[in-house]
Design a protein around this motif. Structure first.
Motif, PDB file in Angstrom:
ATOM      1  N   LEU A  49     -57.570 -12.373  83.927  1.00 50.12           N
ATOM      2  CA  LEU A  49     -56.176 -12.564  84.315  1.00 50.12           C
ATOM      3  C   LEU A  49     -56.007 -13.873  85.081  1.00 50.12           C
ATOM      4  CD1 LEU A  49     -53.368 -11.308  84.274  1.00 50.12           C
ATOM      5  CD2 LEU A  49     -53.916 -10.229  86.453  1.00 50.12           C
ATOM      6  N   TYR A  50     -56.923 -14.174  85.998  1.00 47.07           N
ATOM      7  CA  TYR A  50     -56.867 -15.418  86.757  1.00 47.07           C
ATOM      8  C   TYR A  50     -56.950 -16.627  85.823  1.00 47.07           C
ATOM      9  CZ  TYR A  50     -58.392 -19.328  89.630  1.00 47.07           C
ATOM     10  OH  TYR A  50     -58.504 -20.561  90.199  1.00 47.07           O
ATOM     11  N   PHE A  68     -62.821 -14.360  91.922  1.00 46.26           N
ATOM     12  CA  PHE A  68     -62.168 -13.397  91.037  1.00 46.26           C
ATOM     13  C   PHE A  68     -63.145 -12.643  90.147  1.00 46.26           C
ATOM     14  CE2 PHE A  68     -58.990 -16.496  92.176  1.00 46.26           C
ATOM     15  CZ  PHE A  68     -57.948 -15.680  92.568  1.00 46.26           C
ATOM     16  N   ASN A  69     -64.424 -12.974  90.204  1.00 46.60           N
ATOM     17  CA  ASN A  69     -65.424 -12.301  89.387  1.00 46.60           C
ATOM     18  C   ASN A  69     -66.041 -11.140  90.173  1.00 46.60           C
ATOM     19  OD1 ASN A  69     -67.071 -11.742  87.263  1.00 46.60           O
ATOM     20  ND2 ASN A  69     -68.538 -13.374  87.686  1.00 46.60           N
ATOM     21  N   ASN A  70     -65.192 -10.197  90.551  1.00 45.36           N
ATOM     22  CA  ASN A  70     -65.648  -9.092  91.381  1.00 45.36           C
ATOM     23  C   ASN A  70     -65.703  -7.765  90.638  1.00 45.36           C
ATOM     24  OD1 ASN A  70     -62.969  -8.490  91.106  1.00 45.36           O
ATOM     25  ND2 ASN A  70     -62.418  -8.832  93.225  1.00 45.36           N
ATOM     26  N   SER A 128     -59.875  -8.940  86.498  1.00 45.63           N
ATOM     27  CA  SER A 128     -59.213  -9.923  87.356  1.00 45.63           C
ATOM     28  C   SER A 128     -59.615 -11.358  87.004  1.00 45.63           C
ATOM     29  CB  SER A 128     -59.493  -9.627  88.822  1.00 45.63           C
ATOM     30  OG  SER A 128     -60.875  -9.644  89.086  1.00 45.63           O
ATOM     31  N   GLY A 187     -63.234  -6.075  89.461  1.00 42.08           N
ATOM     32  CA  GLY A 187     -61.999  -5.303  89.589  1.00 42.08           C
ATOM     33  C   GLY A 187     -61.064  -5.537  88.424  1.00 42.08           C
ATOM     34  N   THR A 188     -60.096  -4.654  88.308  1.00 47.86           N
ATOM     35  CA  THR A 188     -59.096  -4.794  87.252  1.00 47.86           C
ATOM     36  C   THR A 188     -57.700  -4.716  87.848  1.00 47.86           C
ATOM     37  OG1 THR A 188     -59.042  -2.421  86.799  1.00 47.86           O
ATOM     38  CG2 THR A 188     -60.589  -3.738  85.516  1.00 47.86           C
ATOM     39  N   ILE A 189     -56.773  -5.332  87.161  1.00 49.25           N
ATOM     40  CA  ILE A 189     -55.360  -5.272  87.522  1.00 49.25           C
ATOM     41  C   ILE A 189     -54.634  -4.785  86.279  1.00 49.25           C
ATOM     42  CG2 ILE A 189     -53.350  -6.590  88.270  1.00 49.25           C
ATOM     43  CD1 ILE A 189     -55.357  -8.557  89.572  1.00 49.25           C
TER      44      ILE A 189
END
Length: 67
Positions: free
Chosen positions: A39-40, A25-27, A36, A29-31
């Motif tokens: 959020l995870y 999840f450490n990429n 991310s 990106g955003t949601i």
């Protein structure tokens, strides 16, 4: 029995909070504007609290029925 369930839950969430899973999840990106990884971590943390609450509540109800 409650102790065994809590030990299993703790082991599962220890794996979910460990490096290999967190790196997925450490990429960057955003949601909906939320990173991310953050959020995870928040979602897994809330699930941990809910699961522990459910295990403890269920065991206490079973203990009250036995008495």
């Amino acid at each position: 029995m409650k102790d065994q369930k809590l030990l299993i839950v703790s082991g599962l969430f220890l794996i979910l909070f460990n490096f290999p899973v967190l790196s997925i999840f450490n990429n960057g990106g955003t949601i909906n504007g939320i990173p991310s990884l953050y959020l995870y971590i928040f979602v897994v943390w809330v699930l941990l609290i809910a699961t522990i609450f459910r295990v403890i509540k269920k065991e206490s109800k079973e203990n009250q029925k036995d008495e």
